[in-house]
Design an enzyme around this catalytic site. Structure first.
Site, mmCIF file in Angstrom:
data_model
loop_
_atom_site.group_PDB
_atom_site.id
_atom_site.type_symbol
_atom_site.label_atom_id
_atom_site.label_comp_id
_atom_site.label_asym_id
_atom_site.label_seq_id
_atom_site.Cartn_x
_atom_site.Cartn_y
_atom_site.Cartn_z
ATOM 1 C CG ASP A 73 33.862 50.348 33.372
ATOM 2 O OD1 ASP A 73 32.896 49.747 32.882
ATOM 3 O OD2 ASP A 73 35.034 50.180 32.974
ATOM 4 C CB VAL A 86 31.812 46.975 33.849
ATOM 5 C CG1 VAL A 86 30.939 46.563 35.022
ATOM 6 C CG2 VAL A 86 32.941 45.971 33.669
ATOM 7 C CG ASP A 87 29.898 52.280 33.827
ATOM 8 O OD1 ASP A 87 29.601 51.751 34.907
ATOM 9 O OD2 ASP A 87 30.621 53.281 33.747
ATOM 10 C CB ILE A 88 28.200 49.372 27.953
ATOM 11 C CG1 ILE A 88 28.858 50.706 27.605
ATOM 12 C CG2 ILE A 88 27.308 48.889 26.812
ATOM 13 C CD1 ILE A 88 27.901 51.817 27.301
ATOM 14 N N GLY A 116 24.007 48.608 32.167
ATOM 15 C CA GLY A 116 22.849 49.296 31.598
ATOM 16 C C GLY A 116 21.963 48.346 30.824
#
Length: 395
Positions: A140, A168-170, A173
């Protein structure tokens, strides 16, 4: 009432945040999510901390509720065969191994789709499965830098700053959930699954939204604006007498109302500030004028007045204030879950509010391998076979 995705079986071969956040949302909506890790637990977040509660990582707890856990050694052919067996009646398989890993193990989409043509197969990688960077790992923080997000976050004085969570990960997802649900819907018509190739970099570039559009249209590289907005003024953090307040005026009428409320109605008629375009050009002068007036009252006093007059505004809360806020509590955004090791833990609730098929939190974030025997028995393995797999360190 059953969850919206009840009957959907998900094989979750992901770890850390983007993938687990995706599968947690699916699980909250009723899907049966089977979290797959190596024996002993291989999701790194199990060990990230502090804080821990009775040895259980807060980071792990944030993204793994409502799942069942099985441990399988994918470095063995017997372990990989277990995944193929589970994939036969799965609806979704999701992983975040580096590009090429699943092909090496013969767990790639081209192999698995012959076992189950209806399978929806989601790959999450840093850079996607095509292009010159496809083999590189993606994190991220690195993606925030590469995507341009950090170049527009912070102020000129602070330099580039990352967002305070792994956003960015969220977002990856969330995009993955959208892709999976779209594929599930399409499968109702075609009867076939498909593969999705999700990339952290793609997600981050997509999230640039109007800032990207500003650059693509004007050719001007945007600079860091701190808390200011590139297209709207006043839309920033301002100083009241005792602290900061956010004012987010979106149109000229709201600006006129703001000026009237804080005692400078003539400013709204000044050609330098009358239109948003003019305010953007004269932002520094206008900010000084507004903050001189805002010093006359506290942040709470201004928020009360502005809210009454429908002028968009808000405070800047700390975490304790967030999770004590009556609106947050009224929306069930804090939930209590019993965990066999951690005890009673508080988790962030689901933001998805459906009227009939409500999102539910019914399972604690699982201990590694907690449901291995249960899952394998449901897949047709005998107790003797399961015992043998344990002895051979396959599960």
């Amino acid at each position: 009432m059953a969850g919206a995705l009840e009957g959907v079986k998900v094989l979750d071969l992901t770890r850390v945040l983007a993938g687990p956040h995706c599968t947690m949302i699916l699980a909250d909506l009723g899907a049966d999510v089977i979290k797959v890790e190596a024996p002993g637990g291989s999701d790194e977040t199990r060990f990230w901390g502090p804080p821990f509660q009775n040895g259980v990582s807060a980071y792990y707890l944030c993204a793994n509720r409502n799942k069942r856990s099985i441990t399988v050694n994918l470095k063995t052919e017997e372990g990989r065969e277990i995944i193929r067996t589970l994939a036969k009646d799965a609806d979704v398989l999701i992983h975040n191994f580096k590009t090429g890993s699943m092909e090496k193990w013969q767990l790639d989409y081209e192999t698995i789709k012959h076992i189950n043509p209806r399978l929806i197969y989601c790959s999450i990688t840093g850079f996607g499965e095509t292009g010159p960077y496809k083999h590189l790992p993606g994190y991220d923080y690195i993606i925030q830098g590469m995507s341009g997000l950090m170049s527009i976050t912070g102020s000129e004085e602070s330099g580039p700053v990352k967002i305070g969570v792994a956003m960015v990960d969220i977002l990856t997802g969330l995009y993955s959930v959208i892709s999976i649900e779209a594929a599930l819907y399409e499968r109702e018509k075609s009867g076939l699954g498909q593969k999705m190739d999700m990339s952290l970099l793609d997600t981050a570039v997509s999230s640039l939204a109007n800032v990207a559009s500003n650059y693509l249209i004007s050719g001007k590289v945007p600079r860091r604006l701190g808390n200011d907005h590139p297209n709207i003024v006043p839309y920033s953090k301002f100083k009241a007498s005792d602290g900061d307040i956010i004012i987010a005026v979106g149109n000229d009428r709201q600006f006129a109302d703001l000026c009237k409320v804080i005692g400078i109605p003539q400013i709204a008629k000044d050609e330098r500030y009358r239109t948003n375009e003019a305010r953007v050009e004269n932002k520094l002068e206008l900010t000084k004028i507004l903050e001189d007036q805002l010093q006359l009252k506290t942040a709470a006093e201004w928020i009360a007045v502005f809210s009454e007059k429908n002028i968009p505004c808000g405070p800047i809360h700390t975490m304790d204030q967030v999770f004590e806020h009556p609106q947050v509590l009224a929306r069930d955004m804090v939930v209590q879950v019993n965990h066999p090791e951690a005890g009673s833990v508080k988790l962030v609730g689901s933001p998805i509010k459906l009227s009939r098929t409500k999102a539910k939190i019914e399972r604690h974030p699982p201990i590694a391998g907690e449901h291995t025997s249960e899952i394998l028995q449901q897949a047709g393995f005998s107790l003797e076979e399961i015992s043998q797999l344990k002895e051979n360190n396959i599960i």
